[in-house]
Design an enzyme around this catalytic site. Structure first.
Site, mmCIF file in Angstrom:
data_model
loop_
_atom_site.group_PDB
_atom_site.id
_atom_site.type_symbol
_atom_site.label_atom_id
_atom_site.label_comp_id
_atom_site.label_asym_id
_atom_site.label_seq_id
_atom_site.Cartn_x
_atom_site.Cartn_y
_atom_site.Cartn_z
ATOM 1 N N LYS A 91 60.602 38.181 48.010
ATOM 2 C CA LYS A 91 60.645 37.607 49.360
ATOM 3 C C LYS A 91 61.580 36.411 49.413
ATOM 4 O O LYS A 91 62.378 36.263 50.342
ATOM 5 C CB LYS A 91 59.226 37.213 49.807
ATOM 6 C CG LYS A 91 58.300 38.425 49.932
ATOM 7 C CD LYS A 91 56.819 38.053 50.067
ATOM 8 C CE LYS A 91 55.953 39.301 49.845
ATOM 9 N NZ LYS A 91 54.523 38.984 49.676
ATOM 10 N N LYS A 124 51.493 30.951 44.823
ATOM 11 C CA LYS A 124 50.828 32.153 44.326
ATOM 12 C C LYS A 124 49.437 31.751 43.887
ATOM 13 O O LYS A 124 49.127 30.554 43.812
ATOM 14 C CB LYS A 124 51.598 32.784 43.160
ATOM 15 C CG LYS A 124 52.114 31.774 42.117
ATOM 16 C CD LYS A 124 52.972 32.444 41.053
ATOM 17 C CE LYS A 124 54.455 32.471 41.355
ATOM 18 N NZ LYS A 124 55.013 33.800 41.536
ATOM 19 N N ARG A 125 48.590 32.732 43.590
ATOM 20 C CA ARG A 125 47.273 32.398 43.063
ATOM 21 C C ARG A 125 47.423 31.484 41.848
ATOM 22 O O ARG A 125 48.358 31.616 41.068
ATOM 23 C CB ARG A 125 46.521 33.677 42.667
ATOM 24 C CG ARG A 125 45.989 34.464 43.849
ATOM 25 C CD ARG A 125 45.001 33.661 44.659
ATOM 26 N NE ARG A 125 43.752 33.497 43.948
ATOM 27 C CZ ARG A 125 42.606 34.104 44.281
ATOM 28 N NH1 ARG A 125 42.553 34.898 45.324
ATOM 29 N NH2 ARG A 125 41.508 33.900 43.569
ATOM 30 N N HIS A 158 47.999 47.484 37.849
ATOM 31 C CA HIS A 158 48.651 46.240 38.285
ATOM 32 C C HIS A 158 48.571 45.115 37.273
ATOM 33 O O HIS A 158 48.984 43.994 37.580
ATOM 34 C CB HIS A 158 48.053 45.735 39.600
ATOM 35 C CG HIS A 158 48.329 46.623 40.770
ATOM 36 N ND1 HIS A 158 49.405 46.442 41.610
ATOM 37 C CD2 HIS A 158 47.677 47.714 41.215
ATOM 38 C CE1 HIS A 158 49.394 47.380 42.541
ATOM 39 N NE2 HIS A 158 48.353 48.166 42.326
HETATM 40 O O1 NBY Z 1 49.651 42.850 41.828
HETATM 41 C C1 NBY Z 1 49.190 41.667 41.205
HETATM 42 C C2 NBY Z 1 50.047 41.389 39.978
HETATM 43 O O2 NBY Z 1 49.563 40.248 39.307
HETATM 44 C C3 NBY Z 1 51.465 41.149 40.438
HETATM 45 O O3 NBY Z 1 52.305 40.952 39.333
HETATM 46 C C4 NBY Z 1 51.943 42.356 41.239
HETATM 47 O O4 NBY Z 1 53.176 42.086 41.825
HETATM 48 C C5 NBY Z 1 50.948 42.678 42.355
HETATM 49 C C6 NBY Z 1 51.313 43.940 43.092
HETATM 50 O O5 NBY Z 1 51.523 44.977 42.198
HETATM 51 N N1 NBY Z 1 47.797 41.821 40.904
HETATM 52 C C7 NBY Z 1 46.878 41.335 41.730
HETATM 53 O O6 NBY Z 1 47.190 40.736 42.758
HETATM 54 N N2 NBY Z 1 45.573 41.562 41.396
HETATM 55 C C8 NBY Z 1 44.534 41.166 42.129
HETATM 56 O O7 NBY Z 1 44.654 40.526 43.149
HETATM 57 C C9 NBY Z 1 43.182 41.523 41.664
HETATM 58 C C10 NBY Z 1 42.157 41.451 42.565
HETATM 59 C C11 NBY Z 1 40.863 41.763 42.152
HETATM 60 C C12 NBY Z 1 40.629 42.130 40.838
HETATM 61 C C13 NBY Z 1 41.661 42.198 39.920
HETATM 62 C C14 NBY Z 1 42.948 41.884 40.350
HETATM 63 N N3 NBY Z 1 39.333 42.413 40.423
HETATM 64 O O8 NBY Z 1 39.116 42.862 39.285
HETATM 65 O O9 NBY Z 1 38.388 42.239 41.192
#
Ligand code: NBY
Length: 840
Positions: free
Chosen positions: A688, A573-574, A375
């Protein structure tokens, strides 16, 4: 025994007693009243909205349980190949409304509830969000569950039952983000889950792993913790199929340490039980920055969850009674990012140590069962675990990882054979990164242990192939690496959040929503309506009412009045530097300064704009928190300026959530998806907004590109440098920096005004502004002018209202591809090789 009579007693009596789904108003009200009286032990005269919600929820829950039971029974009997979606996050939001809509019971419940003296909308507001996720990754998992059930696919989710979800965000008087815990279960029973106290597994940590001569190992000692299952029912849309999301809760194996207890050492006696319960107590609030050191609890979460899930999967497989060589014919395991990568060594451990299967055969089974979705390509987000920590917590798994590295003829030796003498390549590809300490590279482990690897949008999948996993593509061939573009469920993100638009679509298409909601390409039939003035009027009126709904929400929650005659411009978004909320607020300030310089006559021609922000920053992310502070304080000044306040206002809505998104998204005229090119893997809120007829302002990044392809580039507002330019620009920033004043005077002016104290003490923002003045890793100075240009194009386009509405209609009409049904069917067909199993 075969002689046992089943059911016991008189079959007729069982049949008469059995209940079916309540789908008539009288049986629904009866069931609600029953729950008020018995489940809640309350009565008509002391029932408030919360009580009424609980009773109505319990009534729907009864229906869900019937369907869920039939579904699980049917799957067990049919024993099809199943897929398991392992995700450390499921950002489900609320369930009540979604369940009613998927069951097709919303109208009946509305009527029944009203007969009992309550308002459906008020009851829906009583439910707390299940916010067991950070952002896009967790919400994607939730959309995929909805689509799996709706498409009648035998898919289960596996995750953790956190006591505390993502923190609640407060904004201090200074504009600082404050975090508060989210005790989402504190309200008592959660009606949407079934505690399965009988489904438990023991999970071991620490201890010693002793290799045996036959290739197995004995892993003993250490700490043992219990995993207890909680099943969350996931109803499909207009189908009986109701899938399962199994969440694990950690519990001490024994109440407390008996030796200490008997010795009177109560503190020590409860310590071990506290440490067991701690494992699933809280969701880690980081997205995109993997916190490197001292995060033993996070690694414990990952192992606890993968070990319990695999034990459950293996047990279910064994019940079918097939040999393990057929494991991949019955089981597909999808890793949602690298968080569950330990599934690979854990499955190896089970196969080798417990099932006594030889190494090579075990490796074949694993690599035909597991699939990995990446991701992100941001380097700071790639998980690595220190080897000493791994050796301490999971000694047997560390052995297996070394064995994968050195024993498998498919890896170390194979690399050596294919690229003889290429030491650098071996070092780059290794599962272990040299350093102090050495670290395990989870993305590499996930890659070599999987059948297939995918990214989440075309561009991102290409970046995976050409950057972080390039060596693996050269080694294993291209066919293992492909793309599944993300999707969103149109049930929640259109039918549920925008009921008026949904009704208009059904009316126009002349089909029941149960048809087009599961075949979203049918939206194409709306295209000719763009030419129909009466239809456009209806379309615009719905957008307007959605704006008023949002304004009402802001009024009641924050006490602020929103100008609903303005264009609504939304970025939610975040908070992250790469997503560039900073670019947005700097653009807003630039707009403000421009308005201030205008004459009153000039201002008359300007179209009013309301800019909404919402999003959480990781608690330790200082720069992201400063951005929030800048937004909040700029809003304070801009919103009260009598010269401009009718033309420009800014709101930062605190505590962004799935439920807030459901109000914001249908109201937008434009939304912003403005990441530095090549950094946003896909994005899903972009889909969305467009599905709800909001136009997109964005960079040429992630799924924006495919959205533009689908809806037509003349219906999106693109700007900024392209991905191939990014590396060079960063190089220039490093070695040939040009001062902002020279490169982008308009931006320099904005930065100066902030430093000069226009929004309060300018010194506070220096660390944020300096990230732009020096280094500018996310290329704000490079994209600023073209960003402002794109927003001017938006203003121009908005002048022609009829043309704007046409764009809006055409956008919605062309969004069929982005249904998560399409995405999940791609996984089912091209990856998992599973088929629908319809429950009769
Ligand atoms: O995943 C997101 C991407 O940034 C976004 O572009 C994509 O649409 C979406 C679905 O594929 N990534 C994401 O949300 N990542 C996290 O929330 C996340 C959470 C925890 C950790 C890393 C990333 N972690 O390492 O703990």
């Amino acid at each position: 025994s075969g002689k046992e009579k089943w059911p016991r007693g008189e079959e007729k009596v069982w049949k008469e007693g059995s209940r079916s789904v309540n789908n008539e108003v009288p049986s629904i009200t009866k069931s609600i009243v029953n729950h008020v009286q018995t489940s809640l032990a309350r009565q008509a005269y002391n029932l408030d909205d919360l009580g009424a919600y609980q009773a109505a929820a319990l009534s729907v829950r009864d229906d869900l349980i019937l369907n869920w039971n039939d579904t699980q029974m049917h799957y067990t009997r049919k024993a099809p190949k199943r897929a398991y979606y392992l995700s450390l996050e499921f950002l489900m939001g609320r369930t009540f409304d979604n369940a009613l809509l998927n069951l097709g019971l919303k109208d009946q419940y509305r009527e029944g509830v009203s007969k009992l003296g309550f308002n459906m909308e008020d009851l829906l507001e009583q439910e707390r969000d299940a916010a067991l996720g950070n952002g896009g990754l967790g919400r994607l998992a939730a959309c995929y569950l909805d689509s799996s059930a709706s498409q009648e696919l035998p898919v289960w989710g596996y995750g953790l039952r956190y006591q505390y979800g993502i923190f609640q965000q407060l904004i201090s008087p200074e504009g600082q983000q404050l975090e508060q815990p989210d005790p989402w279960l504190a309200g008592g029973e959660n009606p949407w889950e079934l505690p399965r106290l009988d489904v438990t597994y023991e999970v071991r940590f620490y201890g010693t792993a002793e290799r045996l001569p036959d290739g197995r190992a004995l892993w003993q000692g250490g700490q043992e913790v219990l995993a207890v299952a909680y099943d969350v029912m996931v109803p499909g849309c207009y189908t009986k199929n109701t899938n399962n999301l199994r969440l694990w809760e950690s519990k001490p194996k024994r109440g407390f340490d008996l030796n200490s207890f008997n010795a009177g050492d109560y503190e020590h006696a409860v310590e071990s039980s506290n440490s067991a319960a701690a494992i699933t107590s809280v969701l880690y609030p980081n997205d995109h920055t993997y916190v490197r050191f001292g995060k033993e609890l996070r690694l414990k979460q990952q192992y606890f969850w993968t070990a319990a899930s695999l034990a459950d999967i293996v047990r279910r497989f064994k019940n079918i009674g097939k040999p393990f060589s057929q494991f991949p014919d019955y089981v597909a395991i999808q890793l949602n990012d690298t968080h569950p990568t330990l599934a690979i060594p854990e499955l190896m451990r089970i196969l080798i140590d417990e099932e006594e299967i030889a190494w090579g055969k075990a490796w074949d089974i694993v690599t035909n069962t597991v699939f990995y979705t990446n991701h992100t390509v941001l380097p700071e987000a790639l998980e690595k675990w220190p080897v000493p920590l791994m050796e301490h917590l999971l000694p047997r798994h560390m052995q297996i990882i070394y064995d994968i590295l050195f024993l498998t003829t498919t890896f170390h030796q194979a690399v050596e054979k294919k690229f003889p003498g290429d030491r650098d390549r071996l070092a780059r590809m290794s599962l272990i990164e040299e350093g102090f300490p050495k670290q395990v590279r989870m993305a590499h482990l996930a890659c070599i242990g999987s059948r297939k690897v995918n990214g989440v949008a075309e561009l991102h999948s290409e970046l995976v192939r050409t950057t972080i996993l390039k060596d693996f593509v050269e080694f294993e061939g291209l066919s293992k690496f492909s793309n599944v573009t993300n999707g969103i469920t149109p049930r929640r993100w259109l039918d549920q959040c925008n009921p008026e638009l949904s009704a208009l679509i059904s009316k126009t298409l002349k089909v029941d929503k149960s048809v087009w909601l599961k075949d979203l390409d049918r939206l194409k039939e709306l295209l000719p309506c763009a030419e129909d003035a009466a239809f456009r009027k209806e379309w615009a009126a719905i957008k307007q009412r959605n704006k008023e709904r949002l304004a009402h929400h802001v009024e009641t929650t924050l006490g602020l009045t929103v100008n609903t005659n303005a264009m609504f411009d939304v970025q939610i978004k975040r908070l992250h530097e790469y997503k560039r909320q900073t670019l947005n607020i700097l653009g807003v300030i630039h707009r403000y300064l421009t308005l201030k310089k205008m004459t009153a006559a000039e201002r008359k021609k300007v179209n009013p704009r309301v800019v909404f922000f919402a999003g959480k920053a990781a608690p330790g992310y200082y720069i992201a928190k400063l951005t929030i502070r800048l937004i909040v304080n700029a809003a304070r000044v801009i919103n009260v300026d009598p010269e401009t306040r009718d033309l420009l206002t800014v709101y930062f809505l605190p505590d962004y959530s799935v439920s807030l998104a459901e109000v914001l998204i249908p109201s937008s005229d434009i939304s912003q998806h403005i990441s530095t090119a090549g950094t946003e893997a896909s994005g899903t809120s972009n889909m969305k907004f467009c599905l709800n007829g909001g136009l997109l302002v964005g960079t040429v990044d992630g799924a924006n590109i495919e959205i533009a392809e689908a809806v037509g580039e003349n219906n999106v507002f693109f700007f900024g440098h392209l991905t191939p330019a990014v590396e060079d620009l960063r190089y220039q920033h490093m070695y040939h920096p040009v001062p902002v004043e020279e490169k982008c005077p308009a931006l320099a002016n904005v930065l100066d005004k902030i430093s000069g104290g226009l929004f309060g003490d300018g010194g506070v923002y220096e660390p944020l502004l300096n990230t732009i003045r020096q280094g500018d890793y996310y290329l704000i100075t490079d994209d600023f002018d073209s960003y402002i240009g794109a927003l001017e194009m938006v203003d121009q386009a908005y002048l022609d209202k009829e043309e704007w509405i046409k764009k809006s209609i055409r956008t919605t009409a062309n969004m069929g591809k982005f249904s998560s049904d399409r995405a999940i069917l791609e996984y089912a067909e091209s990856y998992w090789n599973i088929e629908p199993v319809k429950v009769p």
